[in-house]
Design a protein around this motif. Structure first.
Motif, short mmCIF file in Angstrom:
data_model
loop_
_atom_site.label_atom_id
_atom_site.label_comp_id
_atom_site.label_asym_id
_atom_site.label_seq_id
_atom_site.Cartn_x
_atom_site.Cartn_y
_atom_site.Cartn_z
N LYS A 34 38.18 37.48 15.63
CA LYS A 34 36.41 38.38 16.13
C LYS A 34 36.29 37.88 17.18
O LYS A 34 36.19 36.67 17.92
CB LYS A 34 35.13 38.23 14.93
N ILE A 35 35.88 38.37 18.35
CA ILE A 35 35.15 38.52 19.72
C ILE A 35 33.73 38.29 19.66
O ILE A 35 32.61 38.82 18.67
CB ILE A 35 34.97 39.74 19.95
N ARG A 36 33.47 36.76 20.00
CA ARG A 36 32.05 36.17 19.55
C ARG A 36 31.42 37.23 20.53
O ARG A 36 29.92 36.89 20.76
CB ARG A 36 32.29 34.89 19.84
N GLU A 37 31.98 37.44 22.48
CA GLU A 37 31.46 37.34 23.09
C GLU A 37 32.17 38.34 24.85
O GLU A 37 32.96 37.22 24.62
CB GLU A 37 30.12 36.04 23.76
N ASP A 363 33.24 50.55 13.67
CA ASP A 363 33.10 49.59 13.26
C ASP A 363 34.07 48.11 13.39
O ASP A 363 33.00 47.36 13.74
CB ASP A 363 32.22 49.58 11.83
N LYS A 364 34.99 48.27 13.50
CA LYS A 364 35.60 46.81 13.49
C LYS A 364 36.59 46.97 14.74
O LYS A 364 37.29 45.99 14.89
CB LYS A 364 36.40 46.85 12.22
N LYS A 365 37.65 48.25 15.60
CA LYS A 365 38.24 48.16 16.17
C LYS A 365 38.17 49.42 17.32
O LYS A 365 37.18 50.08 16.90
CB LYS A 365 39.31 48.87 15.60
N LEU A 368 35.83 46.23 22.87
CA LEU A 368 35.61 44.41 23.79
C LEU A 368 34.24 44.57 23.39
O LEU A 368 33.09 44.59 23.96
CB LEU A 368 36.09 44.80 24.29
N GLU A 369 33.37 43.86 21.40
CA GLU A 369 32.33 43.90 21.75
C GLU A 369 32.19 43.44 20.37
O GLU A 369 32.74 42.92 19.75
CB GLU A 369 31.76 45.11 21.11
N ALA A 370 31.03 42.05 20.49
CA ALA A 370 30.76 41.62 19.74
C ALA A 370 31.07 41.61 18.39
O ALA A 370 30.61 43.17 17.59
CB ALA A 370 29.67 40.37 20.25
N ARG A 371 31.75 41.09 17.36
CA ARG A 371 31.76 41.00 16.03
C ARG A 371 32.77 41.90 15.57
O ARG A 371 33.34 41.91 14.38
CB ARG A 371 30.77 41.89 15.13
#
Length: 398
Positions: A34-37, A363-365, A368-371
């Motif tokens: 997952k993207i964290r930051e 919501d998931k794809k 480039l955003e966190a989570r």
């Protein structure tokens, strides 16, 4: 380069394409797929696995919601090898998620394709992620069949489509002609099952499209291709599907932005009227995509149509119509920037966030955003892909 999906990955020294802007020098952190930051500058992350973007673009992965094949394979070859081969070849060009798409066929062939999807999905570790099936047909207008095999075109049959849907949960989108007998009931039914109904290969006029939109048909499949424009019946003119898609503000559209199915003026027109948030870029790629083949087959080798590859597009041998594209998603983005004068930020949106929104997976794809899933592509100013990452795993590196 191999990466440990459980470790923190730091992608730095790149121009990061975010939903609102391009960060000139940014960093993307990934943990557990997952993207964290997403941050400006080169931040210090002790112990992270580092990936130097070398000043190139760090982008969300591309999502292709209408694709038939590539690398010499078609999904309707009905083999696990074909499914995985298509997923792998398109990942090299930045596609991180896709909806495998069928062609008009017999019910038996269709059911076999759905069965193979489920087998292949469990083995797909190195290619673009499968996000569910897109059924293109068989409920089409014969007059607008294009390269779809007319032998299998028929009106919606509730016994047939209910039987198909009772046996699987992997169908996420179904394209049909809304003017056919039973098509409105079909649209309502598939929508009630959480499936996107889309308008395709159709001779509908505005009144029929408006009714269809009110009953679940919210996407126009490959706008301009296989659909009616302004038509005349005796002395009277009627708006077709193309005009209807423009007039109905809430309708999404997808376009084959290979520069051939739609030349630059039409790419510009779609962008001007529908905008990047209502326009998804698709390849509609057939099996010759990603190859140098000059002859190929649209659909399965068993029952498909022979085609030629000429002028960088697939055509029927008599050259009467196109038979799918040989485009890859990175080329779509490049074309929108260079042919339609679309800013890179918005061209990427049309290949990532917009298709994710259309398919209700934003919501998931798609950005480039966190989570969100770490579906990330690194490319240069000509949109040549240097790296593709899917859920934190590098599946392609130049």
């Amino acid at each position: 380069m191999q990466t440990d999906q459980t470790a923190t990955i730091k992608i730095f020294n790149g121009k990061v394409i975010t939903p609102s802007c391009i960060i000139g020098n940014g960093t993307v952190l990934v943990t557990d797929g997952k993207i964290r930051e997403v941050s400006e500058g080169n931040i210090d992350v002790p112990g992270a696995t580092e990936i130097d973007a070398k000043g190139e673009y760090i982008s969300p992965g591309f999502i292709d919601i209408h694709i038939h094949g590539g690398g010499g394979y078609d999904f309707m070859d009905n083999t696990v090898e074909a499914f995985l081969g298509i997923a792998n070849i398109h990942a090299k060009y930045g596609t991180t998620a896709m909806l495998p798409t069928t062609l008009t066929s017999s019910k038996e062939d269709l059911l076999e394709t759905l069965k193979i999807y489920e087998l292949a999905d469990k083995q797909n570790f190195t290619g673009a992620q499968f996000m569910g099936m897109h059924l293109e047909g068989p409920y089409f207008a014969v007059n607008q069949c294009g390269a779809q095999d007319p032998r299998y075109i028929r009106d919606p049959d509730p016994h047939e489509y209910k039987e198909i849907l009772e046996g699987t949960s992997i169908i996420k989108r179904w394209s049909a002609a809304p003017e056919l007998k039973g098509a409105i009931d079909f649209g309502r039914y598939v929508t009630s099952k959480g499936i996107l109904a889309a308008i395709a290969h159709t001779d509908a006029i505005y009144e029929e499209v408006a009714e269809a939109f009110a009953n679940g048909y919210t996407l126009a499949t490959h706008l301009y291709s296989g659909m009616s424009g302004v038509t005349r019946r005796n002395a009277f003119r009627y708006a077709g599907v193309i005009e209807s898609a423009y007039l109905i503000d809430g309708m999404d559209v997808e376009i084959i932005a290979d520069g051939i199915h739609l030349p630059p003026p039409l790419l510009k027109l779609v962008y001007k009227i529908k905008g990047p948030d209502k326009t998804a870029l698709i390849t509609d790629a057939m099996r010759a995509a990603g190859t140098s083949a000059k002859e190929s087959v649209l659909g399965s080798f068993k029952s498909g149509l022979k085609v030629i590859i000429e002028d960088d597009v697939a055509k029927l041998p008599d050259r009467s119509c196109f038979a799918g594209s040989v485009a890859t998603t990175n080329r779509l983005v490049w074309n929108m920037v260079t042919m339609a004068d679309v800013p890179l930020l918005e061209a990427v949106q049309m290949a990532s966030a917009t298709p994710a929104t259309v398919m209700k997976i934003a919501d998931k794809k798609g950005s480039l955003e966190a989570r969100k899933d770490a579906d990330i592509v690194i490319f240069d100013s000509d949109i040549n892909v240097a790296m593709t990452m899917i859920k934190g795993k590098i599946v392609y590196a130049k």
